[in-house]
Design an enzyme around this catalytic site. Structure first.
Site, short mmCIF file in Angstrom:
data_model
loop_
_atom_site.label_atom_id
_atom_site.label_comp_id
_atom_site.label_asym_id
_atom_site.label_seq_id
_atom_site.Cartn_x
_atom_site.Cartn_y
_atom_site.Cartn_z
N ASP A 1 -4.83 -13.35 -15.34
CA ASP A 1 -4.98 -11.89 -15.34
C ASP A 1 -4.34 -11.29 -16.60
OD1 ASP A 1 -5.91 -9.58 -14.11
OD2 ASP A 1 -5.15 -10.16 -12.15
N ASP B 1 -12.12 -4.29 -10.94
CA ASP B 1 -12.12 -4.95 -9.62
C ASP B 1 -13.23 -4.38 -8.75
OD1 ASP B 1 -9.78 -5.87 -10.70
OD2 ASP B 1 -8.55 -5.42 -8.95
C1 GLA Z 1 -6.10 -7.60 -10.70
C2 GLA Z 1 -7.34 -8.48 -10.66
C3 GLA Z 1 -7.72 -8.72 -9.22
C4 GLA Z 1 -6.59 -9.38 -8.48
C5 GLA Z 1 -5.34 -8.52 -8.58
C6 GLA Z 1 -4.11 -9.23 -8.06
O1 GLA Z 1 -6.35 -6.32 -10.24
O2 GLA Z 1 -8.37 -7.87 -11.37
O3 GLA Z 1 -8.89 -9.52 -9.15
O4 GLA Z 1 -6.37 -10.65 -9.01
O5 GLA Z 1 -5.07 -8.20 -9.94
O6 GLA Z 1 -2.96 -8.44 -8.19
#
Ligand code: GLA
Length: 515
Positions: free
Chosen positions: A230, A295
């Site tokens: 990430d 997301d």
């Molecule tokens: C980010 C990522 C998500 C998930 C969260 C976890 O938002 O884009 O897919 O992995 O972090 O905290």
């Protein structure tokens, strides 16, 4: 390290110099496989010739509104280069060099499939949950149709490092080695998560920045086969992202080699949400897939966080030409089966919609992800099939997963579209306020066509076959409906294809096969 920085920055500047080409300049193939590279340009330009093409490929400049290379990849592994000559460019023609890497093995010849814990479980993950999820991938037949990666997301580690090491939260995960061993025995692979900064996105655990080699070694030693990496808390610029991702990618390769394994068996999955146009540079970091969207949220539309289905459509209709073998843009986790019960997938405005997709929208979620060649990553709790039939309380409802959802995510005819080895993205061929249609070239010469009703009313759409790239007026086509699983009457290339009456936000997908 200095050489590493220079290589990384050079990769980025090469990409920027490729302006006018709106497609990758670095592509991959397995030896001797069907190959296609669409040389899409920005408006006002066009590729009219290519120098140095291997003999097994040719350029077509006549049948579409962009030039494309097609044929088969060379049978001998190696690095091949060819030069696209972009016309109508003042003051003179511009040449852009493309690189084709033919490798006997690639980490991701087709987009990976699996399940991530985040949407349904967030912090509530542990050894038992992950074990049950992995076992359900097998018992429900999900592994048999391709979902073979069981991935742990954020919040698996202790809040701080011990002696400089990232350590599992032992309350949750008493033994990673036992877990990875069990998951491997089920015939699955298993993934772990970290972040290219000091803390991960939840901020509950440390990230791997400046600890890349130590952490990579531990991930490999614990038996993991994939890292989702990430980008929360990391610098905004694309060159910093490329640098940080390259650093972890190199560390993983080194760690995998050190234990005598093949680095191509380990998947490096970047997640910077498409904010820095990773389709332009991410492949140079050593990743074979990267998130291209915010997301996903469990809504048809969510302008607040750009996470609804509509917002993903908006992104993918623009970057379709950047999709390719071993270089996958990821549209993020599927939300099929959550029914508004996820955690952060329920946050956000939802633009007046309720959290939770209708089944027609869920079908669209799955169908479009397949059309786009996105990785297919489930995010619901698959351990409690038919939760709907039990009298669940609101709290328990997180376990909801219906037979109808299982049917959607195991549609083999759509999965074949996603996993087609030609690795093409789907090109938008109709794009109006009320509807969108995508067309995708497939390795056997077939074409997949999706038609989505974007409106809240019922809609029937008719498209002249001749409007679909790759379809010839001179031929007749067998038509298969990939959601109803039925053959439809054949159509001449001069005729129109007509959708059923589509409900609000419903999608129909056809496969067209030249007779
Ligand atoms: C980010 C990522 C998500 C998930 C969260 C976890 O938002 O884009 O897919 O992995 O972090 O905290």
């Amino acid at each position: 390290m200095r050489k590493n920085i220079l290589t990384v920055l050079l990769a980025l500047s090469t990409q920027l110099m490729a302006q006018n080409l709106e497609c990758p300049t670095h592509v991959y193939s397995l030896p001797g496989k069907p190959f296609m590279h669409k040389l899409v340009t920005d408006e006002g330009h066009r590729v009219n010739a290519v120098k140095g093409l291997p003999a097994c490929m040719k350029l077509d400049v006549t049948t579409r509104d962009y030039a494309f290379i097609h044929g088969t990849a060379p049978v001998a592994p190696g690095t091949y280069t060819y030069t696209a000559i972009i016309d109508q460019y003042t003051p003179q023609e511009k040449e852009v060099q493309c690189t084709l890497e033919v490798r006997a093995k690639l980490p991701q010849p087709t987009p990976f499939m699996g399940l991530l814990t985040w949407n349904a479980f967030q912090n509530n993950i542990n050894q038992e949950v992950v074990t049950k999820l992995a076992e359900s991938l097998v018992s429900l037949g999900l592994k048999d149709v391709g979902y073979d990666h069981m991935c742990i997301d954020d919040q698996w580690a202790a809040a701080e490092r011990t002696n400089g090491r990232l350590i599992p939260d032992t309350q949750k995960f008493p033994s990673f080695n036992k877990l990875t061993d069990h998951v491997h025995k089920l015939g699955l692979k298993i993934g772990i998560y970290s972040d290219a900064a000091e803390r991960t996105c939840s901020e509950a655990m440390p990230g791997s920045w400046q600890y890349e080699e130590t952490d990579a070694k531990d991930f490999v030693k614990w038996g993991f086969d994939l890292l989702k990496y990430d980008y929360c808390g990391a610098p905004a610029e694309a060159d910093s992202a490329l640098f940080r991702y390259s650093k972890m990618s190199a560390a993983l390769k080194k760690a995998v080699k050190e234990v005598g394994k093949d680095p191509d068996d380990f998947l490096f999955y970047m997640c910077e949400w498409g904010d820095r146009s990773p389709w332009l540079w991410a492949a140079e970091s050593g990743a074979s897939c990267w998130r291209a969207t915010a997301d996903t949220r469990d809504y048809w539309s969510d302008t607040m966080y750009k996470g609804g289905i509509i917002q993903s459509i908006d992104r993918f209709k623009r970057i379709w030409a950047y999709q390719g073998v071993n270089r996958w843009n990821d549209a993020d986790m599927l939300v099929v089966g959550l029914h508004g019960t996820g955690y952060s997938s329920n946050d956000g405005g939802g633009d007046g919609y309720q959290a939770g997709l209708t089944q027609d929208e869920a079908q669209t979620n799955f169908a479009l992800w397949c059309m786009w060649s996105s990785p297919l990553i489930l995010s619901n709790n698959i351990t409690n099939l038919d939760g709907k039939l039990n009298n669940l309380t609101k709290k328990e409802v997180i376990n909801t997963f219906w037979k109808e959802d299982l049917e959607i995510i195991t549609n083999k005819e759509l999965i074949a579209i996603d996993q087609d080895p030609l690795g093409q993205g789907a090109e938008p061929i109709i794009d109006t306020e009320h509807s969108i249609a995508f067309a995708k070239d497939l390795s056997n010469g077939d074409v997949a066509l999706s038609i989505t009703n974007l409106s809240s009313d019922m809609l029937t759409l008719e498209i002249p076959l001749s409007n679909i790239p790759g379809i010839s007026e001179a031929h007749t086509y067998e038509i298969r409906d990939l959601i109803r699983h039925i053959d439809l009457p054949a159509l001449k290339g001069t005729e129109n294809i007509k959708s059923d009456t589509l409900q609000a936000h419903q999608t129909q997908v056809f496969r067209l096969h030249k007779k």
